[in-house]
Design an enzyme around this catalytic site. Structure first.
Site, PDB file in Angstrom:
ATOM      1  N   TYR A  24       0.833  -1.209   0.000  1.00 41.94           N
ATOM      2  CA  TYR A  24       0.000   0.000   0.000  1.00 41.94           C
ATOM      3  C   TYR A  24       0.865   1.255   0.000  1.00 41.94           C
ATOM      4  O   TYR A  24       0.707   2.138  -0.855  1.00 41.94           O
ATOM      5  CB  TYR A  24      -0.918  -0.009   1.216  1.00 41.94           C
ATOM      6  CG  TYR A  24      -1.897   1.138   1.259  1.00 41.94           C
ATOM      7  CD1 TYR A  24      -2.935   1.234   0.330  1.00 41.94           C
ATOM      8  CD2 TYR A  24      -1.798   2.133   2.227  1.00 41.94           C
ATOM      9  CE1 TYR A  24      -3.843   2.287   0.371  1.00 41.94           C
ATOM     10  CE2 TYR A  24      -2.699   3.182   2.284  1.00 41.94           C
ATOM     11  CZ  TYR A  24      -3.718   3.254   1.352  1.00 41.94           C
ATOM     12  OH  TYR A  24      -4.611   4.296   1.390  1.00 41.94           O
ATOM     13  N   VAL A  38     -11.050   3.336  14.300  1.00 41.44           N
ATOM     14  CA  VAL A  38     -12.342   3.912  14.661  1.00 41.44           C
ATOM     15  C   VAL A  38     -13.450   2.876  14.541  1.00 41.44           C
ATOM     16  O   VAL A  38     -14.255   2.692  15.467  1.00 41.44           O
ATOM     17  CB  VAL A  38     -12.654   5.150  13.793  1.00 41.44           C
ATOM     18  CG1 VAL A  38     -14.084   5.627  14.042  1.00 41.44           C
ATOM     19  CG2 VAL A  38     -11.674   6.280  14.088  1.00 41.44           C
ATOM     20  N   ARG A  62       1.056  10.348  13.869  1.00 44.38           N
ATOM     21  CA  ARG A  62       0.605  10.802  12.549  1.00 44.38           C
ATOM     22  C   ARG A  62      -0.229  12.056  12.750  1.00 44.38           C
ATOM     23  O   ARG A  62      -1.241  12.029  13.449  1.00 44.38           O
ATOM     24  CB  ARG A  62      -0.218   9.693  11.888  1.00 44.38           C
ATOM     25  CG  ARG A  62      -0.616   9.940  10.453  1.00 44.38           C
ATOM     26  CD  ARG A  62       0.556  10.057   9.527  1.00 44.38           C
ATOM     27  NE  ARG A  62       1.437   8.914   9.418  1.00 44.38           N
ATOM     28  CZ  ARG A  62       1.122   7.741   8.865  1.00 44.38           C
ATOM     29  NH1 ARG A  62      -0.074   7.526   8.396  1.00 44.38           N
ATOM     30  NH2 ARG A  62       2.023   6.790   8.783  1.00 44.38           N
TER      31      ARG A  62
END
Length: 325
Positions: A156, A199, A288
């Site tokens: 990715y 989440v 991040r």
């Protein structure tokens, strides 16, 4: 750049292609584009996207849904291209890592080729994962990143990095009107309940009364952007001047630890879930946070939905989803 299709054929409306349009973010983008008066061609291979995400759009006279994999060339007539096609959660992109890389790289080549043929602008949905486990904080677009090129997340991370390379080379070599955004952690309705993202994991576990899984010590941080804010930023980027190519960070600069997120989810769901700790996955970033100065200056864009407000909307979505199961 003038769109050859719209200016010379049947309609004064823009026809917009959204690859990955039945996915989490893509479905919200399709809805917003329709609200803005566009025709929308939604293309998806339904690996992670679902027909249910766009079910409310299927009867819209300006919406078209096509099953297609972007690793295969696509021959359509459109005025703008948003390239979102690629699984974006570790559970999904690690399932078939070779295909994930092909989706990012071959898919980018095919969509750039379409943009070149039609002479229309194209936006690439890149990712904060191009920064890897960052050595600077917060992350600015000038930072080149700290990425493991051979790890389990590389399909990715490196696929998206290569796609960015292709976009800028196509601009330099062919003069394409490109737009590159780097999406930071985004959440909201239409997230897949089993996508492994923090989440959705926390909310589903809390609503089902299960233990909430914390990886590592829970002190690693993320910045969470509600999907409506992100879509506004994407559309602002597409509408920007030709010389605004990016890359531009789109995300919420508010920074939270995993423990803070878990506690907020438990409170907002009224759950009695307990926290359990597991080892941190390989190459999982410790922190991040986007620097969005460029988005503010060049797009006039900023976030407006605070985390707790967005979590309430997302919890309501998952509560209804679980009730239907």
């Amino acid at each position: 750049m003038t769109a050859s299709f719209r200016s010379s054929r049947y309609s004064t409306k823009k026809r917009v292609l959204v690859t990955g349009g039945a996915g989490f973010i893509g479905s919200h983008l399709c809805a917003r584009l329709l609200e803005a008066g566009n025709q929308v061609l939604c293309v998806d291979n339904f690996f992670t996207g679902t027909r249910g995400n766009v079910s409310d759009l299927l009867d819209h006279p300006e919406f078209e849904l096509m099953r297609h994999d972007v690793t295969i060339p696509l021959f359509v007539e459109v005025d703008e291209i948003y390239n979102l096609a690629c699984p974006a959660s570790p559970v999904h992109y690690q399932f078939d890592p070779v295909q994930t890389t092909k989706t990012s790289v071959v898919g980018a080549v095919n969509m750039l080729g379409l943009s070149k043929r039609l002479k229309v602008p194209i936006l690439q949905a890149s990712t904060s994962e191009v920064y890897g486990d960052p050595a600077i904080h917060p992350q600015t677009e000038d930072y080149w990143g700290n990425v493991n090129p051979i790890g389990p997340r590389s399909c990715y991370d490196e696929g998206k990095r290569c796609a960015e390379t292709l976009f800028f080379d196509y601009r330099r070599q062919h003069g394409l009107a490109i737009k590159v955004i780097r999406i930071f952690n985004t959440y909201g309705p239409h997230m897949h309940p089993n996508d492994g993202r923090v989440v959705s994991n926390f909310i589903v576990q809390a609503l089902q009364g299960e233990d909430i899984t914390i990886y590592g010590d829970g002190k690693q941080t993320r910045s969470f952007c509600y999907v409506d804010d992100l879509v506004c930023g994407m559309m602002a980027m597409m509408a920007s001047a030709d010389d605004v190519t990016g890359p531009i960070n789109l995300g919420n600069p508010g920074e939270f630890t995993m423990l803070e997120l878990a506690q907020a989810v438990i409170e907002l769901t009224g759950s009695s879930s307990k926290l359990v700790y597991r080892p941190l996955p390989q190459d999982d970033p410790r922190q991040r946070q986007p620097d969005i100065s460029r988005a503010r200056d060049q797009l006039g864009w900023d976030v407006s939905v605070p985390l707790r407000e967005g979590l309430v909307k997302t919890i309501d979505y998952f509560r209804a989803l679980i009730a239907q199961a």
